[in-house]
Write a protein that holds these residues in place. Structure first.
Motif, PDB file in Angstrom:
ATOM      1  N   ALA A   1      -5.270   6.351  -0.779  1.00  0.00           N
ATOM      2  CA  ALA A   1      -4.574   4.606  -0.569  1.00  0.00           C
ATOM      3  C   ALA A   1      -4.443   4.157  -1.748  1.00  0.00           C
TER       4      ALA A   1
ATOM      5  N   LEU B   1      -0.044   5.033   1.276  1.00  0.00           N
ATOM      6  CA  LEU B   1      -0.895   6.181   1.625  1.00  0.00           C
ATOM      7  C   LEU B   1      -0.479   7.384   2.004  1.00  0.00           C
TER       8      LEU B   1
ATOM      9  N   TYR C   1       0.819  -1.217   0.148  1.00  0.00           N
ATOM     10  CA  TYR C   1      -0.007  -0.017  -0.109  1.00  0.00           C
ATOM     11  C   TYR C   1       0.862   1.323  -0.085  1.00  0.00           C
TER      12      TYR C   1
ATOM     13  N   MET D   1      -3.418   0.244  -3.433  1.00  0.00           N
ATOM     14  CA  MET D   1      -2.945  -1.017  -3.218  1.00  0.00           C
ATOM     15  C   MET D   1      -2.280  -1.373  -4.600  1.00  0.00           C
TER      16      MET D   1
END
Lengths: 178, 316
Positions: free
Chosen positions: B169, B157, B155, B171
């Motif tokens: 965010a 962020l 991830y 992924m």
């Protein structure tokens, strides 16, 4: 998308009578038959309950794919989004036979939406459309429908992206062998 | 292999700082986690999965004595709302003049993606501070979570400079490709949104606890524990299935168990970018479907470690 829809339909396999009548229904639905050719088929439809129900099913799938089915709100946009998002899953399907084009396409679309399904055997590393998998193993149809699991799993993931209920039941059933 | 490594390095930025110490990593993770629940904010965020169309959602969160009190409203597509408190989460969908209400089993959503005890994630992810950035007009600090093994996605962020609220965010897979993307388009911090909780309608529980377990898991990938095991109905599926969920706090993998009505062929499924992986197989008398937004090795490891168990005290 367009070419995939039309290619199998232009070249329907006509190896036996059942295929022939399915091709005729499909052509009728696509408006490819002239009045002359359509009349006897419509006549036959009014007499043959099984064929009529098949025709209804074709219509429902067609409607669903065109977004006209009230039971499947938003299906079209999801299908279109999935098609855009899943080009490599769709690609091998071009090679599939042209049998039962409408049902085949509907089932393949379901496969394209979320999964490329294939057997885990080492020789089977090729993406196979869901419909073909089911044809090879009619008993395995239930496991081929991943939608309910995916919807339930969404409780734990993104939460907000698509409705947890995805109404693909009809389309999926249509893809199964009778 | 080498090229994958290079891509990884590129993805995480050549000039990325060294990994944070475990204590610093845990502190950053915990700050971000707390901020997403305990701050008052409202705004609009955009979601995108792979190359699929974007969706925008309005969100309002306000601090509540019990924990969180949030309300999400889909701004495009079907009219849809998600309401969450610490204990309850539900979907409300408006179709054809009717509102359908469904209970969710979990109350996760962006930006509240990290678990309540987020510090523990530092065991399974190495955490680095990336470049300073700017999202929705606010300065933020990129925080990169790189998995320490092959069992979870990474991830990135972006934590708001003062409050550490995640404004973005992403992924990413092992090659650094974005699998899923959330980002605020506008946000008002400290706003006091109108109550997120118009009283929640009563509804029957959708799930009940599992009484007997006919399948066991020999081992789980590092950091994963079972967080849920219930019986429930699935949308568009007759009968009840068992739904178990395994998680490391950030990655969630579901296991669905149901009686196998016929021999089950082992099948693998994968979404286009590989974000979601799935495996169906037979375990004793049951059909097991393992499904998660997790790398294939994690799904495979869980699926292959399932074994049939004789119910205790079962009549022979």
């Amino acid at each position: 998308m367009k070419s995939m829809m039309t290619n199998p339909m232009r070249d329907p396999a006509q190896s036996n009578q059942a295929d022939e009548s399915e091709s005729a229904l499909s052509a009728l639905l696509d408006g490819e038959l002239g009045d002359q050719a359509a009349r006897p088929i419509l006549k036959r439809l009014s007499r043959d309950g099984a064929e009529l129900s098949q025709f209804r099913e074709y219509c429902a799938i067609g409607d669903a794919l065109r977004g006209l089915d009230r039971d499947m709100p938003g299906l079209t946009s999801r299908v279109m989004a999935a098609l855009e998002d899943e080009p490599t899953v769709l690609a091998p399907m071009r090679k599939a036979s042209g049998r039962r084009p409408v049902l085949w396409l509907a089932a393949a679309t379901v496969a394209a939406i979320t999964w490329g399904l294939w057997n885990t055997g080492p020789r089977e590393a090729v993406l196979v459309p869901l419909a073909a998998t089911q044809r090879a193993n009619p008993a395995g149809t239930e496991s081929g429908n991943a939608m309910p699991y995916l919807a339930a799993h969404q409780d734990f993931t993104q939460a907000v992206v698509s409705p947890p209920e995805m109404h693909f039941t009809k389309v999926t059933l249509a893809g199964a062998e009778r | 292999m080498k090229s994958a490594l290079l891509l990884c390095l590129a993805a995480f930025g050549a000039q990325a700082a060294d990994p944070l110490s475990p204590a610093d990593a845990a502190a950053w993770l915990q700050r971000m986690s707390d901020a997403s629940r305990h701050l008052a904010y409202e705004g609009v965020f955009i979601f995108q999965h792979g190359n699929a169309a974007m969706q925008s959602l309005q969100i309002a969160n306000r601090p509540a004595a019990s924990g969180k009190d949030s309300r999400l409203t889909a701004m495009d597509g079907i009219q849809r709302e998600v309401r969450c408190t610490r204990n309850i989460s539900m979907n409300l969908m408006t179709e054809g003049g009717h509102v359908r209400v469904e209970r969710r089993l979990n109350n996760r959503h962006f930006p509240d993606l990290l678990p309540a005890n987020a510090g523990a994630l530092a065991n399974w992810y190495s955490v680095r501070l990336g470049e300073p950035s700017r999202v929705a007009g606010l300065d933020c600090q990129q925080v990169e979570l790189a998995p320490r093994d092959a069992f979870r996605w990474g991830y990135v962020l972006c934590a708001e400079k003062d409050t550490a609220l995640p404004l973005k965010a992403v992924m990413i897979d092992e090659a650094g490709r974005a699998l899923m993307h959330y980002t605020f388009a506008e946000i008002r911090l400290g706003a006091v949104p109108r109550s997120a909780s118009a009283p929640m309608p009563d509804m029957p529980a959708i799930a009940r606890p599992v009484a007997t377990e006919r399948v066991g898991v020999k081992s789980l990938p590092p950091g994963f524990t079972r967080i849920t095991a219930v019986k429930r109905k699935l949308p568009n599926k007759s009968g009840e299935v068992e739904h178990w969920v395994f998680s490391d706090g950030l990655t969630h993998i579901s296991l669905f168990l149901e009686p196998a009505s016929h021999p089950v062929e082992t099948m693998r499924g994968q979404s286009k970018l590989g974000m979601i992986n799935m495996l169906t197989r037979q375990v004793g008398p049951m059909q097991a479907t393992v499904l998660g937004d997790a790398p294939w090795p994690a799904v495979e490891a869980i699926a292959m470690n399932l074994e049939a168990r004789q119910p205790v005290g079962a009549p022979r």
